[in-house]
Design a protein around this motif. Structure first.
Motif, mmCIF file in Angstrom:
data_model
loop_
_atom_site.group_PDB
_atom_site.id
_atom_site.type_symbol
_atom_site.label_atom_id
_atom_site.label_comp_id
_atom_site.label_asym_id
_atom_site.label_seq_id
_atom_site.Cartn_x
_atom_site.Cartn_y
_atom_site.Cartn_z
ATOM 1 N N GLU A 132 0.826 -1.208 0.000
ATOM 2 C CA GLU A 132 0.000 0.000 0.000
ATOM 3 C C GLU A 132 0.859 1.256 0.000
ATOM 4 O O GLU A 132 0.532 2.254 -0.650
ATOM 5 N N ARG A 181 2.101 1.756 -3.540
ATOM 6 C CA ARG A 181 1.047 2.311 -4.401
ATOM 7 C C ARG A 181 0.829 3.792 -4.122
ATOM 8 O O ARG A 181 0.648 4.587 -5.047
ATOM 9 N N TRP A 213 5.222 -0.071 -12.381
ATOM 10 C CA TRP A 213 4.008 0.223 -13.133
ATOM 11 C C TRP A 213 4.389 0.594 -14.562
ATOM 12 O O TRP A 213 5.377 1.320 -14.792
ATOM 13 N N LYS A 221 1.286 6.806 -6.931
ATOM 14 C CA LYS A 221 0.248 7.776 -7.278
ATOM 15 C C LYS A 221 0.723 9.199 -7.039
ATOM 16 O O LYS A 221 0.447 10.103 -7.836
ATOM 17 N N VAL A 259 0.319 -2.818 -13.216
ATOM 18 C CA VAL A 259 1.525 -3.297 -12.545
ATOM 19 C C VAL A 259 2.159 -4.367 -13.425
ATOM 20 O O VAL A 259 1.514 -5.331 -13.833
#
Length: 261
Positions: free
Chosen positions: A189, A192, A255, A196, A209
């Motif tokens: 998390e 991520r 990503w 972002k 991903v």
């Protein structure tokens, strides 16, 4: 096979013409290529409160010290008596722990250990002394505590039963796998979130991903604490606080980047 000299001369102009048709690949052109992926590395820590503990204690008895070389003559009877005393103490200890509400399967009495011990020589004025030898019979006891509220009473029971050594408390979790999974999820998390944040700041679009790996697999290690009871006479019982156990996890996630509209 060798070609005639005129044929070689005809090949060189053709090669030069082909090379002139190819566009030049310069460093500036390579630098202009947008990146195709975003790599993020993240680490996370999870602090959890243990919900179980293990107590380790030891009981031992000694045979009488005898001069070195004479221990075999009196050893058999001395060993029998020492072992009997040890077994009686171990049985009394188990009964005392069960009286505190501990289940019998939570108590493990380890194998009997027999250890010869050489004592320092007692020197006299008229001689150099005689080396002394005795035998120690030792039995370890392990106690699994599922309810930490029982811990103070169990420690008191061990002390009152006269154990020779208390080796501390090892705090643990009843479900280690769930805790390590939670640490790994927390690291993912965080990765991520960082991706972002970077995408919004740089004005790029995150795609799917394309790769993920662990840089630090979650490792669970029970927490050891030495026991100390510094209560004064008439004071309140000592509190045994388990603290927390820290689990660390690390990941590397990549990503793909979508083309900007």
């Amino acid at each position: 096979m060798t070609f005639p000299r005129p044929a070689r001369a005809l090949c060189l102009p053709a090669l030069a013409a082909l090379l002139s048709l190819a566009p030049p690949l310069t460093a500036s052109a390579l630098a202009a290529e947008p990146p195709s992926r975003l790599d993020i590395q993240a680490q996370a820590e999870l602090s959890v409160v243990p919900d179980r503990a293990t107590l380790e204690a030891r009981l031992w008895e000694h045979t009488p010290a005898v001069p070195q070389g004479a221990e075999r003559e009196a050893d058999a009877e001395a060993l029998r008596q020492a072992r009997q005393r040890l077994e009686e103490r171990a049985a009394a200890l188990i009964q005392r722990l069960e009286a505190e509400g501990l289940a019998s399967e939570a108590i493990t009495a380890g194998s009997l250990q027999v250890q010869p011990q050489h004592l320092p020589m007692a020197r006299h004025d008229d001689d150099e002394g005689v080396p002394q030898v005795r035998t120690r019979l030792l039995r370890p006891v392990s106690i699994e505590v599922e309810d930490l509220a029982q811990l103070p009473g169990l420690l008191d029971a061990l002390t009152e039963a006269g154990v020779n050594a208390l080796d501390g408390v090892r705090y643990d979790l009843s479900d280690r796998e769930a805790a390590t999974d939670e640490a790994l999820v927390k690291a993912l998390e965080k990765a991520r979130h960082k991706a972002k944040l970077m995408a919004e700041t740089l004005g790029i679009e995150l795609g799917e991903v394309i790769a993920a790996s662990e840089t630090r697999a979650p490792v669970f290690q029970p927490r050891m604490m030495a026991m100390s009871d510094a209560r004064a006479e008439g004071a309140a019982p000592t509190e045994y606080r388990p603290g927390t156990i820290t689990i660390e996890a690390g990941v590397n996630v990549s990503w793909a980047l979508d083309d900007a509209p």
